[in-house]
Design an enzyme around this catalytic site. Structure first.
Site, PDB file in Angstrom:
ATOM      1  CE  LYS A  18      -3.865   2.247   0.509  1.00  0.00           C
ATOM      2  NZ  LYS A  18      -3.510   2.934  -0.772  1.00  0.00           N
ATOM      3  CD  GLN A  59       3.317   4.662   2.122  1.00  0.00           C
ATOM      4  OE1 GLN A  59       3.814   5.565   1.463  1.00  0.00           O
ATOM      5  NE2 GLN A  59       2.234   4.854   2.846  1.00  0.00           N
ATOM      6  CE  LYS A  79       4.416   7.428   5.420  1.00  0.00           C
ATOM      7  NZ  LYS A  79       4.330   8.640   4.663  1.00  0.00           N
ATOM      8  CE  LYS A 116       4.774   7.333  -2.403  1.00  0.00           C
ATOM      9  NZ  LYS A 116       4.049   7.943  -1.285  1.00  0.00           N
ATOM     10  N   GLY A 147      -2.662   8.354  -4.271  1.00  0.00           N
ATOM     11  CA  GLY A 147      -2.005   9.537  -4.824  1.00  0.00           C
ATOM     12  C   GLY A 147      -0.733   9.910  -4.076  1.00  0.00           C
ATOM     13  CG  ASP A 148       3.538  10.993  -3.111  1.00  0.00           C
ATOM     14  OD1 ASP A 148       3.480  10.817  -1.897  1.00  0.00           O
ATOM     15  OD2 ASP A 148       4.500  11.579  -3.652  1.00  0.00           O
ATOM     16  CB  THR A 179      -2.032  13.623   4.398  1.00  0.00           C
ATOM     17  OG1 THR A 179      -2.416  12.458   3.678  1.00  0.00           O
ATOM     18  CG2 THR A 179      -0.562  13.533   4.756  1.00  0.00           C
ATOM     19  CG  ASN A 192      -4.006  16.150  -0.354  1.00  0.00           C
ATOM     20  OD1 ASN A 192      -3.528  15.468   0.533  1.00  0.00           O
ATOM     21  ND2 ASN A 192      -5.306  16.261  -0.538  1.00  0.00           N
ATOM     22  CB  SER A 205      -5.630   4.926   1.979  1.00  0.00           C
ATOM     23  OG  SER A 205      -5.451   6.053   1.161  1.00  0.00           O
TER      24      SER A 205
HETATM   25  P1  NDP Z   1       0.901  17.759  -4.233  1.00  0.00           P
HETATM   26  O1  NDP Z   1       1.354  17.396  -5.597  1.00  0.00           O
HETATM   27  O2  NDP Z   1      -0.539  17.946  -3.965  1.00  0.00           O
HETATM   28  O3  NDP Z   1       1.656  19.083  -3.751  1.00  0.00           O
HETATM   29  C1  NDP Z   1       3.036  19.150  -3.670  1.00  0.00           C
HETATM   30  C2  NDP Z   1       3.442  20.542  -3.267  1.00  0.00           C
HETATM   31  O4  NDP Z   1       4.847  20.558  -2.994  1.00  0.00           O
HETATM   32  C3  NDP Z   1       3.208  21.561  -4.366  1.00  0.00           C
HETATM   33  O5  NDP Z   1       2.956  22.814  -3.802  1.00  0.00           O
HETATM   34  C4  NDP Z   1       4.546  21.546  -5.106  1.00  0.00           C
HETATM   35  O6  NDP Z   1       4.814  22.735  -5.809  1.00  0.00           O
HETATM   36  C5  NDP Z   1       5.522  21.384  -3.970  1.00  0.00           C
HETATM   37  N1  NDP Z   1       6.714  20.664  -4.446  1.00  0.00           N
HETATM   38  C6  NDP Z   1       6.748  19.444  -5.043  1.00  0.00           C
HETATM   39  N2  NDP Z   1       8.000  19.126  -5.398  1.00  0.00           N
HETATM   40  C7  NDP Z   1       8.763  20.153  -5.025  1.00  0.00           C
HETATM   41  C8  NDP Z   1      10.136  20.425  -5.133  1.00  0.00           C
HETATM   42  N3  NDP Z   1      10.995  19.559  -5.681  1.00  0.00           N
HETATM   43  N4  NDP Z   1      10.586  21.600  -4.633  1.00  0.00           N
HETATM   44  C9  NDP Z   1       9.720  22.480  -4.061  1.00  0.00           C
HETATM   45  N5  NDP Z   1       8.411  22.284  -3.942  1.00  0.00           N
HETATM   46  C10 NDP Z   1       7.934  21.148  -4.421  1.00  0.00           C
HETATM   47  O7  NDP Z   1       1.528  16.637  -3.271  1.00  0.00           O
HETATM   48  P2  NDP Z   1       1.086  16.235  -1.805  1.00  0.00           P
HETATM   49  O8  NDP Z   1       0.642  17.426  -1.043  1.00  0.00           O
HETATM   50  O9  NDP Z   1       0.187  15.067  -1.923  1.00  0.00           O
HETATM   51  O10 NDP Z   1       2.467  15.670  -1.216  1.00  0.00           O
HETATM   52  C11 NDP Z   1       3.404  16.523  -0.556  1.00  0.00           C
HETATM   53  C12 NDP Z   1       4.339  15.669   0.290  1.00  0.00           C
HETATM   54  O11 NDP Z   1       3.575  14.925   1.252  1.00  0.00           O
HETATM   55  C13 NDP Z   1       5.154  14.622  -0.469  1.00  0.00           C
HETATM   56  O12 NDP Z   1       6.400  14.450   0.166  1.00  0.00           O
HETATM   57  C14 NDP Z   1       4.326  13.358  -0.301  1.00  0.00           C
HETATM   58  O13 NDP Z   1       5.121  12.183  -0.440  1.00  0.00           O
HETATM   59  C15 NDP Z   1       3.864  13.540   1.137  1.00  0.00           C
HETATM   60  N6  NDP Z   1       2.682  12.768   1.516  1.00  0.00           N
HETATM   61  C16 NDP Z   1       1.494  12.905   0.840  1.00  0.00           C
HETATM   62  C17 NDP Z   1       0.387  12.192   1.247  1.00  0.00           C
HETATM   63  C18 NDP Z   1      -0.953  12.377   0.628  1.00  0.00           C
HETATM   64  O14 NDP Z   1      -1.924  11.798   1.144  1.00  0.00           O
HETATM   65  N7  NDP Z   1      -1.089  13.174  -0.422  1.00  0.00           N
HETATM   66  C19 NDP Z   1       0.474  11.200   2.336  1.00  0.00           C
HETATM   67  C20 NDP Z   1       1.745  11.207   3.042  1.00  0.00           C
HETATM   68  C21 NDP Z   1       2.799  11.944   2.591  1.00  0.00           C
HETATM   69  P3  NDP Z   1       4.539  22.787  -7.395  1.00  0.00           P
HETATM   70  O15 NDP Z   1       3.058  22.891  -7.545  1.00  0.00           O
HETATM   71  O16 NDP Z   1       5.274  23.989  -7.843  1.00  0.00           O
HETATM   72  O17 NDP Z   1       5.098  21.521  -7.971  1.00  0.00           O
END
Ligand code: NDP
Length: 450
Positions: free
Chosen positions: A90, A111, A114, A126, A165-166, A210, A242, A382
């Site tokens: 997962k 993961q 976690k 993943k 998603g991620d 999250t 997100n 999830s």
């Molecule tokens: P999203 O794609 O919804 O948002 C990502 C955000 O981070 C955007 O604002 C993006 O900016 C910014 N970002 C991404 N890559 C970079 C980078 N290299 N440098 C600077 N800013 C960056 O992703 P999520 O919110 O879902 O995920 C964010 C983090 O949380 C990740 O590490 C993910 O693995 C982790 N996570 C997510 C979960 C979930 O349920 N969604 C669960 C647990 C962990 P831009 O729009 O400019 O790309």
């Protein structure tokens, strides 16, 4: 360091020497297990550390698709099925140009731990692709997702492996992926993907989970340290995706003031408090850039990111929430945050804080809510989505939210109890690693050599 740990780490470094992020993740966990390994010499006999650092399976595949101008584009897809010890694999899918084998393996490794912390029956996996969704039309996204799923469907299933998603994969992408899976299999297998839309099997509160979960964990952490709360605190949150948006929503409900948010181009600073409705409109509705915020709020300031530097950490704040990506908060930024009086860090993203920065925070009595534990609310919800799909039943928003809150509190106490048991004080980072590791080691021993 305990000899067994050192030997395994050296062997992983030798075998996977080009996988920088994966090595970093394994090193971070294993170097925190010294006191546990000393107490459990049998773990060496059962080769627990060696087995945990080796995925059960790693799949890499071609993803050909046609862009709007008729060109054939080829991306690379990945899925790591890291551990099925305590449930089906997962973990999410990431679509970002930086995705490679090392990033997928680091995320898969994290993961596993976690998911063990959630207390729910889910293993760890993943996946993703080096596909860059920015600037692509809806039709291009759909064609890419359909091609990606045409291969991935061979390897997943609701009792086998359940992606979500991620970064770069939200409700729109999950919808296209699910549609293609259903079409190929000719069956409605609701629990094969999570983060689904509410119209076809998604769970209420999964979108928020999250971010909300991060704040539930931190509320408990603050309460356990001098009865502190979010009320009246200033908060900076990196990212505006997100995780960041729903962490912001929850802290606002708790009476805190969010003063800065960012995206990969830069950050906005609004000392009056960020207008979250406007952020949602820019990022969720229009899929725009965060810079657009200052056009509507001229009193806010915008700082561009340069050379991988994240200006958001220069801003004085009580609480900092890195919610964007890995290694976004380095030692220099940690020093600035400490000098500016930060009291707590909450890792919403996966491995957002470099190891030396975490050590610096802990040495300076800053509380750290570690990613593995603090951002587990998404995957926990999830798993709740999967149970609803199996039951063919839906919980209300309030029911899911209440389950999430109670899971996050339990996770906090697992980290706290493990840290205290091994004399690590308020080091919840090590506490999380130890609590998850012990559960997985136990399952590994009980299941024999697999
Ligand atoms: P999203 O794609 O919804 O948002 C990502 C955000 O981070 C955007 O604002 C993006 O900016 C910014 N970002 C991404 N890559 C970079 C980078 N290299 N440098 C600077 N800013 C960056 O992703 P999520 O919110 O879902 O995920 C964010 C983090 O949380 C990740 O590490 C993910 O693995 C982790 N996570 C997510 C979960 C979930 O349920 N969604 C669960 C647990 C962990 P831009 O729009 O400019 O790309």
């Amino acid at each position: 360091m305990e000899k067994y740990i050192e030997r395994v780490l050296n062997s992983v470094k030798e075998k996977d020497k080009y996988e920088k992020e994966f090595l970093q993740a394994v090193d971070e966990v294993y170097t925190s297990l010294d006191s546990v390994i000393k107490l459990h010499p049998e773990f060496e006999k059962f080769a627990i550390l060696e087995r945990m650092a080796e995925p059960e399976r790693f799949i890499s595949f071609r993803v050909p698709w046609v862009d709007d101008r008729g060109n054939i584009v080829v991306n690379r897809g990945y899925r790591v099925q890291f551990s099925s010890l305590i449930g089906p694999y997962k973990g999410g899918l990431r679509f970002h140009e930086s995705v490679n084998q090392s990033i997928i393996k680091f995320l898969g490794f994290e993961q596993v731990f976690k998911n063990a912390l959630t207390g729910l029956p889910i293993g760890g996996g993943k996946g993703g692709s080096d596909f860059n969704p920015k600037g692509k039309s809806d039709n291009e996204i759909m064609r890419f997702c359909q091609s990606f799923m045409t291969e991935l469907q061979h390897h997943i299933g609701q009792d086998v492996d359940v992606p979500a998603g991620d970064i770069g994969v939200g409700a729109r992408e999950i919808g296209y992926l699910f549609g293609q899976y259903k079409r190929i299999k000719d069956a409605y297998e609701g629990g094969v993907l999570t983060g689904k839309g509410l119209s076809y099997g998604g769970s209420l509160a999964r979108t928020e989970a999250t971010g909300y979960g991060l704040i539930y964990f931190m509320q408990e952490m603050l309460k356990n340290n001098c009865d502190q709360t979010f009320a009246e605190k200033t908060v900076t949150i990196s990212g505006s995706g997100n995780v960041a948006i729903y962490a912001a929503e929850k802290v606002l409900q708790l009476g805190a003031k969010v003063i800065a948010m960012s995206d990969s181009n830069g950050c906005i600073y609004d000392e009056d408090g960020i207008d979250l409705g406007l952020i949602k409109e820019i990022k969720e509705v229009r899929r725009g850039r965060i810079k657009e915020y200052i056009e509507r709020n001229p009193s806010a300031k915008y700082f561009e990111s340069k050379d991988g530097n994240f200006p958001i950490w220069d801003i004085k704040t009580d609480i900092a929430l890195p919610c964007a990506t890995q290694n976004e908060l380095n030692l220099d930024s940690a020093k600035k945050l400490v000098a500016n009086g930060v009291i707590a860090i909450g890792e919403g993203a996966n491995m957002p804080t470099c190891k030396d920065a975490i050590e610096y925070f802990l040495a300076n009595n800053v509380l750290v809510a570690p990613a593995k534990a603090a951002n587990a609310g998404g995957v926990a919800t999830s798993a709740i989505e999967m149970s609803q799909n199996s039951m063919r039943y839906y919980y209300t928003f309030e029911e899911v939210d209440a389950k999430l809150e109670s899971i996050m509190k339990n996770i906090f106490y697992s980290c706290k109890n493990a840290a205290e048991k091994y004399n690590l004080g308020r080091n919840y980072v090590a506490g999380a690693n130890i609590a998850a590791f012990l559960k997985l080691a136990q399952a590994m021993i009980e299941q024999g050599v697999v």
